[in-house]
Design an enzyme around this catalytic site. Structure first.
Site, PDB file in Angstrom:
ATOM      1  N   ASN A  94     -13.648   3.984  13.591  1.00 17.30           N
ATOM      2  CA  ASN A  94     -14.896   3.434  14.116  1.00 17.30           C
ATOM      3  C   ASN A  94     -14.817   3.154  15.616  1.00 17.30           C
ATOM      4  OD1 ASN A  94     -13.183   1.169  12.690  1.00 17.30           O
ATOM      5  ND2 ASN A  94     -14.191   0.205  14.435  1.00 17.30           N
ATOM      6  N   ALA A 147      -9.155  -0.990  16.296  1.00 19.68           N
ATOM      7  CA  ALA A 147     -10.514  -0.805  16.811  1.00 19.68           C
ATOM      8  C   ALA A 147     -11.452  -1.967  16.482  1.00 19.68           C
ATOM      9  CB  ALA A 147     -11.098   0.518  16.308  1.00 19.68           C
ATOM     10  N   LYS A 204     -15.992   6.265   4.652  1.00 18.05           N
ATOM     11  CA  LYS A 204     -16.644   4.987   4.347  1.00 18.05           C
ATOM     12  C   LYS A 204     -18.154   5.122   4.179  1.00 18.05           C
ATOM     13  CE  LYS A 204     -13.712   1.432   6.527  1.00 18.05           C
ATOM     14  NZ  LYS A 204     -13.749   0.407   7.606  1.00 18.05           N
ATOM     15  N   ASP A 230     -18.853   0.504  11.557  1.00 10.74           N
ATOM     16  CA  ASP A 230     -17.448   0.591  11.113  1.00 10.74           C
ATOM     17  C   ASP A 230     -17.282   1.700  10.076  1.00 10.74           C
ATOM     18  OD1 ASP A 230     -14.740   0.002  10.883  1.00 10.74           O
ATOM     19  OD2 ASP A 230     -15.035  -1.592   9.411  1.00 10.74           O
ATOM     20  N   GLU A 272       0.822  -1.215   0.000  1.00 12.65           N
ATOM     21  CA  GLU A 272       0.000   0.000   0.000  1.00 12.65           C
ATOM     22  C   GLU A 272       0.854   1.261   0.000  1.00 12.65           C
ATOM     23  OE1 GLU A 272      -2.877  -0.333   3.205  1.00 12.65           O
ATOM     24  OE2 GLU A 272      -3.835  -2.080   2.271  1.00 12.65           O
ATOM     25  N   TRP A 283      -9.050   3.265   2.351  1.00 20.15           N
ATOM     26  CA  TRP A 283      -7.822   4.064   2.575  1.00 20.15           C
ATOM     27  C   TRP A 283      -7.204   4.549   1.267  1.00 20.15           C
ATOM     28  CZ3 TRP A 283      -3.562   2.622   0.037  1.00 20.15           C
ATOM     29  CH2 TRP A 283      -3.566   1.321  -0.491  1.00 20.15           C
TER      30      TRP A 283
HETATM   31 CA    CA Z   1     -12.497  -0.520  11.171  1.00 21.30          CA
END
Ligand code: CA
Length: 711
Positions: A278, A201, A350, A323, A88, A412
């Protein structure tokens, strides 16, 4: 026999990740120290911060590669990152040297003209801590400042390396290793402070972001994103304020709110912005039973970079329960809105809405959904709050098939904003999910503690919801007008989970795809102008730089991350292997990637179905869905990133299965120990489920139908 299989598995687990040596052979001259002025000036010879400069626009004015000649773009060089996992990283380029990270946080310094390695550094990852990672052993790259390179590791360390030699200057542990924290993000360096957050998380942690002195590594400040236990006293007035928006024993599971990716900085306003993730657990009815907004979950937060002092916040999803992180890319820009120039911060989190916020005050300007959503009808322009759809808040109700799901309408993967077209280019996706309440939830150490039952999405007995969910999955490159809040154009991809984006002064947009291509588009029209087969899927974002009058475009391949791990059977890699590489292109070059290795399909025999009771089979299926599926694929089909349990020799050997799953004999290879959470009967029930899935031809047929065509 047992030992043989352990070593065989160890080889599988580390295959393609050879440990590089710290072979320092550089004859490079001393690098010019990097300062704020260097980053802000952003001259075209480099790419010196994650988002190119502090505004994180990922736009380069370079235009020698443009719509008129991009069809002559060819491979100048490629560099093997020795990885078969997700890559990434955004390459950072300064003074003719490219710095890029690979799996296990190996850092490479490469000659940016030729692709020759200058040095490499391997931080020797604690795989037991790393196995808490929700979403693959990934990393988004380094930061540079002064004469150092800064890298943050999956096991929670922040390390300063000498940019010239790769030698360690200092190293700090940024987390409490008794908790399931991990780091995947790239640090930023602002006013001599290295800023880094973390993740965790899904398993249960309390989020924070910290600043470390770039020279000494001493911690300067830490900003918690959610309040702790009031009995311990609040760290500051901001936490006391945030605590008023939580109910019940919200601190028990940490609360979440990890700041695991996005940051931006405005030097004129002297504000550092970051995105907050989240809740822990996801399910708000467990986390904060009487409701409340639960600050600062799913928020953009602005603080002073010198002190970490809170200035403002804007919360995208009050009372987050899906989330719906707001850790997604933050972009700063100047927009003319209603005839007035506005300093804005933009985000496509999101939850599926595109937000334009005043970055001086946090005032809501506008928001519009950029994909189909069915959890909220709109964002109320008066309050800036979403108007939720009845039924989306699933606690105590029927499971709800929702768009977006936890993979997000945008994850992301970096966007890009071109001040020349005025458009934001979003790696958008539609990936639905079925949210359902977890009955009799109890928090367990080092488990996925979401408070939701993944069984509704992963193993519905008639597969109908599951099939509807997969059939609805889409991915696209979306050009979004942030002033009009509407799409300018869209290019449909074969599936969700594609690469980050770069826009340039050549009126071009570059993006890689999961089906192993790297392409250029006309930034105004969306016409695809050039395409290169990259052998492996791409999720990382491209960069561009100019040396000796030649413009280079670089991107890393290496398919992976949460979508790939969890949906292993539909891996749209477009090829039969996955290899991490940096690929660098320029006009007139005609290089070729190394030949793909000959396809070798090992002969495996499926395990015999374990005879068991329907109750135990159902138990195994549910535990598999809620703890195994996120790494080994929803139907025990592996993506290639983790061992394929359908064929694994361990699946055939009940004693070995107990040792691997229960006793953790492969913990140092990244397979966590689960004996604390499951008894032997449950562990055997998981094995029974996997052996039954292995014979599920119906599913195999389905996967063949939805799998993407190979190159
Ligand atoms: Ca998450």
């Amino acid at each position: 026999m047992g030992k043989f299989w352990i070593s065989a598995l160890a080889v599988i687990a580390i295959a393609g990740c050879k440990a590089p040596s710290n072979d320092i052979g550089s004859s490079a001259s001393k690098a010019a120290p990097v300062t704020a002025a260097t980053i802000l000036k952003a001259d075209n010879s480099g790419w010196r911060s994650y988002g190119r400069t502090y505004n994180e626009q990922r736009f380069s004015p370079l235009g020698s590669v443009n719509t008129g000649n991009v069809d002559q773009l060819g491979l100048a060089w490629s560099f093997d990152l020795n990885s078969s996992r997700g890559i990434e990283a955004t390459p950072i380029i300064h003074d003719g040297v490219m710095y890029v990270t690979s799996t296990f946080n190996v850092v490479y310094a490469i000659n940016a003209r030729t692709g020759e390695q200058i040095w490499s550094y391997e931080p020797e990852i604690d795989m037991v801590q790393a196995s808490n990672a929700c979403c693959d052993l990934v990393n988004r790259g380094v930061a540079i400042w002064g004469e150092n390179v800064y890298t943050a590791t999956i096991d929670g360390r922040l390390i300063a390396l000498d940019a010239k030699s790769g030698n360690v200057v200092w190293e700090k542990l940024t987390i409490d290793k008794s908790k399931p924290y991990t780091i995947t993000g790239a640090p930023r360096v602002i006013k001599g402070k290295v800023i880094i957050g973390n993740g965790g998380a899904e398993l249960g942690v309390r989020g924070y972001i910290s600043a470390y002195d770039a020279k000494t590594g001493d911690m300067d400040w830490r900003f918690y994103t959610v309040p702790g236990n009031p009995a311990d006293g609040f760290e500051n007035e901001t936490m006391a304020m945030a605590a008023k928006t939580w109910t019940g024993e919200y601190w028990a599971a940490g609360g979440g709110g990890t700041a695991w990716d996005a940051m931006a900085y405005d030097p004129e306003l002297d504000l550092l912005y970051f995105g907050v993730g989240n809740g822990s657990p996801w399910n708000q009815s467990i986390r904060s039973p009487e409701g409340g907004d639960n600050l600062f979950l799913s928020s953009m937060v602005a603080v002073r970079p010198d002190t970490g002092e809170y200035v403002w916040h804007y919360q995208t999803t009050p009372g987050e329960t899906w989330d719906y992180t707001a850790t997604q890319h933050l972009i700063l820009a100047e927009l003319e809105i209603d005839g007035e120039p506005r300093k804005v911060i933009m985000q496509a989190p999101k939850n599926g809405f595109f937000y334009v916020i005043d970055r001086e005050t946090g005032e809501f300007i506008s928001a519009k959904n950029f994909v189909d959503v069915n959890w909220a009808t709109h964002i109320d322009p008066e309050t800036g709050r979403p108007v939720e759809v009845e039924g989306a808040r699933y606690s105590g109700k029927t499971p709800y098939l929702q768009l977006p799901g936890p993979l997000g309408a945008h994850n992301w993967h970096p966007m890009s904003y071109s001040p020349e077209t005025g458009l934001v280019y979003i790696p958008a996706q539609e990936a639905p999910w079925v949210y359902g309440d977890k009955q009799n939830y109890t928090q367990k150490d080092r488990m996925w503690n979401t408070g939701t039952d993944f069984g509704y999405a992963v193993i519905p007995s008639d597969k109908a919801i599951f099939r509807a969910m997969k059939a609805a999955a889409k991915g696209r490159l979306l050009a979004w007008d942030p002033v009009k809040q509407e799409a300018a154009w869209a290019h449909e991809h074969l599936a969700p989970w594609n690469g980050g984006v770069l826009s340039t002064g050549g009126n071009l947009v570059f993006q890689g795809t999961g089906d192993a291509h790297f392409a250029a588009y006309n930034a105004k029209t969306g016409d695809q102008l050039w395409k290169f087969f990259s052998q492996s899927g791409i999720v990382a974002a491209p960069v561009t730089y100019e040396l000796d009058g030649e413009q280079y475009v670089a991107v890393a391949s290496g398919y992976g991350g949460s979508f790939v791990l969890g949906y292993g059977g539909v891996l749209p890699s477009g090829s039969d292997f996955n290899s991490g590489r940096v690929m660098v292109f320029k006009l007139g070059a005609d290089g070729e990637l190394p030949a793909q290795p000959a396809e070798t399909v090992p002969e495996f025999e499926l395990p015999e179905k374990v005879e068991t009771t329907p109750e135990l089979l159902a138990l195994g299926a549910n535990v598999y869905a809620n703890r195994c599926s996120m790494c080994h694929g929803d139907q025990a089909f592996a993506s290639g990133l983790t061992p394929n349990l359908r064929y694994s020799p361990v699946t055939k050997d009940p004693a070995m299965w107990q040792e691997v799953v229960g006793d953790g004999i492969l913990a140092e290879n990244g397979m966590p120990k689960f004996g604390h959470a499951f008894d032997a009967q449950t562990i055997e029930a998981i094995r029974a489920h996997v052996t039954h899935e292995a014979h599920s031809d119906l599913d195999k047929q389905f996967y063949d139908e939805v799998s993407l065509p190979k190159q």
